[in-house]
Design a protein around this motif. Sequence first.
Motif, PDB file in Angstrom:
ATOM      1  N   MET A   1      -4.075  16.810   3.749  1.00 43.56           N
ATOM      2  CA  MET A   1      -3.911  15.492   3.799  1.00 43.56           C
ATOM      3  C   MET A   1      -5.298  14.991   4.260  1.00 43.56           C
ATOM      4  O   MET A   1      -5.734  15.106   4.891  1.00 43.56           O
ATOM      5  CB  MET A   1      -2.983  14.942   4.620  1.00 43.56           C
ATOM      6  N   ASN A   2      -5.695  13.921   3.443  1.00 50.87           N
ATOM      7  CA  ASN A   2      -7.029  12.986   3.874  1.00 50.87           C
ATOM      8  C   ASN A   2      -7.091  12.956   5.355  1.00 50.87           C
ATOM      9  O   ASN A   2      -6.380  11.823   5.762  1.00 50.87           O
ATOM     10  CB  ASN A   2      -6.970  12.295   2.544  1.00 50.87           C
ATOM     11  N   GLN A   3      -8.100  13.093   5.945  1.00 56.61           N
ATOM     12  CA  GLN A   3      -7.951  13.007   7.732  1.00 56.61           C
ATOM     13  C   GLN A   3      -8.629  12.056   7.552  1.00 56.61           C
ATOM     14  O   GLN A   3      -8.333  10.858   8.865  1.00 56.61           O
ATOM     15  CB  GLN A   3      -9.004  14.290   7.844  1.00 56.61           C
ATOM     16  N   ASP A   4      -9.480  11.215   6.663  1.00 50.97           N
ATOM     17  CA  ASP A   4      -9.718   9.821   6.484  1.00 50.97           C
ATOM     18  C   ASP A   4      -9.204   8.811   6.708  1.00 50.97           C
ATOM     19  O   ASP A   4      -9.411   7.239   6.395  1.00 50.97           O
ATOM     20  CB  ASP A   4     -11.109   9.529   5.754  1.00 50.97           C
ATOM     21  N   LEU A   5      -8.133   8.676   5.444  1.00 51.37           N
ATOM     22  CA  LEU A   5      -6.448   8.111   5.117  1.00 51.37           C
ATOM     23  C   LEU A   5      -5.886   7.344   6.639  1.00 51.37           C
ATOM     24  O   LEU A   5      -5.310   7.988   7.556  1.00 51.37           O
ATOM     25  CB  LEU A   5      -5.811   8.777   4.229  1.00 51.37           C
ATOM     26  N   THR A   6      -6.077   5.855   6.393  1.00 55.92           N
ATOM     27  CA  THR A   6      -5.295   5.405   7.734  1.00 55.92           C
ATOM     28  C   THR A   6      -3.111   5.659   7.725  1.00 55.92           C
ATOM     29  O   THR A   6      -3.278   5.167   6.288  1.00 55.92           O
ATOM     30  CB  THR A   6      -5.697   4.191   7.385  1.00 55.92           C
ATOM     31  N   THR A   7      -3.417   6.656   8.479  1.00 61.87           N
ATOM     32  CA  THR A   7      -0.892   6.527   8.426  1.00 61.87           C
ATOM     33  C   THR A   7      -0.307   5.980   9.773  1.00 61.87           C
ATOM     34  O   THR A   7      -1.516   5.468  10.812  1.00 61.87           O
ATOM     35  CB  THR A   7      -1.036   7.868   7.984  1.00 61.87           C
ATOM     36  N   LEU A   8       0.754   5.545   9.528  1.00 61.01           N
ATOM     37  CA  LEU A   8       1.785   5.381   9.890  1.00 61.01           C
ATOM     38  C   LEU A   8       2.312   6.725  11.008  1.00 61.01           C
ATOM     39  O   LEU A   8       3.094   6.822   9.910  1.00 61.01           O
ATOM     40  CB  LEU A   8       1.819   4.458  10.022  1.00 61.01           C
ATOM     41  N   VAL A   9       2.079   6.781  12.225  1.00 63.96           N
ATOM     42  CA  VAL A   9       2.427   7.816  12.583  1.00 63.96           C
ATOM     43  C   VAL A   9       4.199   7.535  13.436  1.00 63.96           C
ATOM     44  O   VAL A   9       4.185   6.421  14.348  1.00 63.96           O
ATOM     45  CB  VAL A   9       2.211   8.411  13.712  1.00 63.96           C
ATOM     46  N   PHE A  10       4.977   8.110  13.540  1.00 66.97           N
ATOM     47  CA  PHE A  10       6.372   7.603  14.346  1.00 66.97           C
ATOM     48  C   PHE A  10       6.770   9.649  14.827  1.00 66.97           C
ATOM     49  O   PHE A  10       7.336  10.232  14.075  1.00 66.97           O
ATOM     50  CB  PHE A  10       7.817   7.465  13.324  1.00 66.97           C
ATOM     51  N   LYS A  11       6.527   9.080  16.626  1.00 64.89           N
ATOM     52  CA  LYS A  11       7.059  10.135  17.042  1.00 64.89           C
ATOM     53  C   LYS A  11       7.972   9.845  17.479  1.00 64.89           C
ATOM     54  O   LYS A  11       8.190   8.765  18.802  1.00 64.89           O
ATOM     55  CB  LYS A  11       5.952  10.566  18.027  1.00 64.89           C
ATOM     56  N   ILE A  12       9.403  10.940  17.168  1.00 67.55           N
ATOM     57  CA  ILE A  12      10.284  10.836  18.649  1.00 67.55           C
ATOM     58  C   ILE A  12       9.818  12.385  19.521  1.00 67.55           C
ATOM     59  O   ILE A  12      10.173  13.648  19.199  1.00 67.55           O
ATOM     60  CB  ILE A  12      11.853  11.426  17.630  1.00 67.55           C
ATOM     61  N   ASP A  13      10.384  11.547  21.000  1.00 65.30           N
ATOM     62  CA  ASP A  13      10.333  12.870  21.921  1.00 65.30           C
ATOM     63  C   ASP A  13      12.077  12.694  22.135  1.00 65.30           C
ATOM     64  O   ASP A  13      12.594  11.487  23.317  1.00 65.30           O
ATOM     65  CB  ASP A  13       9.586  12.044  22.701  1.00 65.30           C
ATOM     66  N   ASN A  14      12.684  13.371  21.532  1.00 67.18           N
ATOM     67  CA  ASN A  14      14.258  13.828  22.043  1.00 67.18           C
ATOM     68  C   ASN A  14      14.156  14.733  23.345  1.00 67.18           C
ATOM     69  O   ASN A  14      13.909  15.531  23.346  1.00 67.18           O
ATOM     70  CB  ASN A  14      14.831  14.279  20.516  1.00 67.18           C
ATOM     71  N   LYS A  15      15.120  14.265  23.995  1.00 68.33           N
ATOM     72  CA  LYS A  15      16.299  15.281  24.893  1.00 68.33           C
ATOM     73  C   LYS A  15      17.507  16.304  24.012  1.00 68.33           C
ATOM     74  O   LYS A  15      16.906  17.138  25.160  1.00 68.33           O
ATOM     75  CB  LYS A  15      16.103  14.374  25.769  1.00 68.33           C
ATOM     76  N   GLU A  16      17.906  15.628  23.291  1.00 67.93           N
ATOM     77  CA  GLU A  16      19.354  15.619  22.616  1.00 67.93           C
ATOM     78  C   GLU A  16      18.465  16.311  21.464  1.00 67.93           C
ATOM     79  O   GLU A  16      18.070  15.893  21.137  1.00 67.93           O
ATOM     80  CB  GLU A  16      20.464  15.506  22.911  1.00 67.93           C
ATOM     81  N   PRO A  17      19.577  17.661  20.361  1.00 66.78           N
ATOM     82  CA  PRO A  17      18.657  17.742  19.136  1.00 66.78           C
ATOM     83  C   PRO A  17      19.312  16.616  18.364  1.00 66.78           C
ATOM     84  O   PRO A  17      20.545  15.676  18.818  1.00 66.78           O
ATOM     85  CB  PRO A  17      19.800  18.776  18.391  1.00 66.78           C
ATOM     86  N   VAL A  18      18.636  15.547  17.246  1.00 62.29           N
ATOM     87  CA  VAL A  18      18.419  14.735  16.705  1.00 62.29           C
ATOM     88  C   VAL A  18      19.481  15.188  15.558  1.00 62.29           C
ATOM     89  O   VAL A  18      18.640  16.070  14.167  1.00 62.29           O
ATOM     90  CB  VAL A  18      16.589  14.533  16.097  1.00 62.29           C
ATOM     91  N   GLU A  19      20.513  14.428  15.080  1.00 60.14           N
ATOM     92  CA  GLU A  19      21.109  14.160  13.826  1.00 60.14           C
ATOM     93  C   GLU A  19      20.755  14.250  12.076  1.00 60.14           C
ATOM     94  O   GLU A  19      19.160  13.151  12.566  1.00 60.14           O
ATOM     95  CB  GLU A  19      22.340  13.144  14.761  1.00 60.14           C
ATOM     96  N   LEU A  20      20.442  15.418  12.341  1.00 61.65           N
ATOM     97  CA  LEU A  20      19.555  15.150  10.629  1.00 61.65           C
ATOM     98  C   LEU A  20      20.055  14.067   9.839  1.00 61.65           C
ATOM     99  O   LEU A  20      18.997  13.179   9.139  1.00 61.65           O
ATOM    100  CB  LEU A  20      19.908  16.131   9.666  1.00 61.65           C
ATOM    101  N   LEU A  21      21.159  13.491   9.672  1.00 67.79           N
ATOM    102  CA  LEU A  21      22.026  11.867   8.937  1.00 67.79           C
ATOM    103  C   LEU A  21      21.350  11.121   9.726  1.00 67.79           C
ATOM    104  O   LEU A  21      20.303   9.917   8.610  1.00 67.79           O
ATOM    105  CB  LEU A  21      23.081  11.695   8.631  1.00 67.79           C
TER     106      LEU A  21
END
Length: 259
Positions: A1-21
């Motif tokens: 992916m183009n490193q110069d492209l402006t993107t929005l990042v969502f980061k989840i720091d989880n303690k328990e496994p994240v339900e896929l659904l």
Amino acid sequence: MNQDLTTLVFKIDNKEPVELLSLTRSMLSVTSQFDKFNLKKGHTSEAKLYVKEVRKGSIIIELFDISVTAGLIPFVENVNVVVEFAENIKKVFDFFRGKVPNEDKPKLTTNDCDDYINMVNPVALDGGSTLSVYITGKVKGDINISVPSMDANAIQNGLKREKEILKQKELKSIEHKQILTLYQAVDKKKGNKGIIESLYTKPLGLIFENDDDREKILYNPIQNPLKYAFIVDVRVEEINNTPSAYRILKYYEDESFEL
């Protein structure tokens, strides 16, 4: 992916496994809101989400609009839209966790409420987790949103209350058994116009809640739709407090009549 492209990042720091659904619904809601926001700017949006990194304790997902690399949206405008979209998310989150005054209340629909409820749900379900939203790429300003699990629950509770208020308003705004006559009927979903004289004298666009009613009104082979009175339940949709379209909610075929 183009490193110069402006993107929005969502980061989840989880303690328990994240339900896929839950994670899938969350990210689909992000793309839904981004597409809606982008279309308001007059662009055709094709938002895509990429899983950038998954490791023990965190999931990093990047929002990326393929319209930019296709040349449909200029790079500078992409930066502006991404930044403004991030600011919009922050306004919604901050209002529903009590960080901004009532006069700054965001204007949402019931579908918007569902999207934002889904957006924070993976974090709301995990008591020790945090959602971080930030921008990468060539961008001015510092937008960094942090939503711990307790705040995610507060946001969801506020949005659920708002959704119920909006649903009650929608119910009150329904006009039952109105006489609709067609001003313009075309052989496609868009471009149809009608008049309900008891509500508004000028013709407005027609939005059908279901295809079955649309077919019965527009394409019945034994009736001329321009010489027929259709009995319908309808809601008047507005733009800037001006009627712009009739949303046809229910068609009473047996009570309709020829003019």
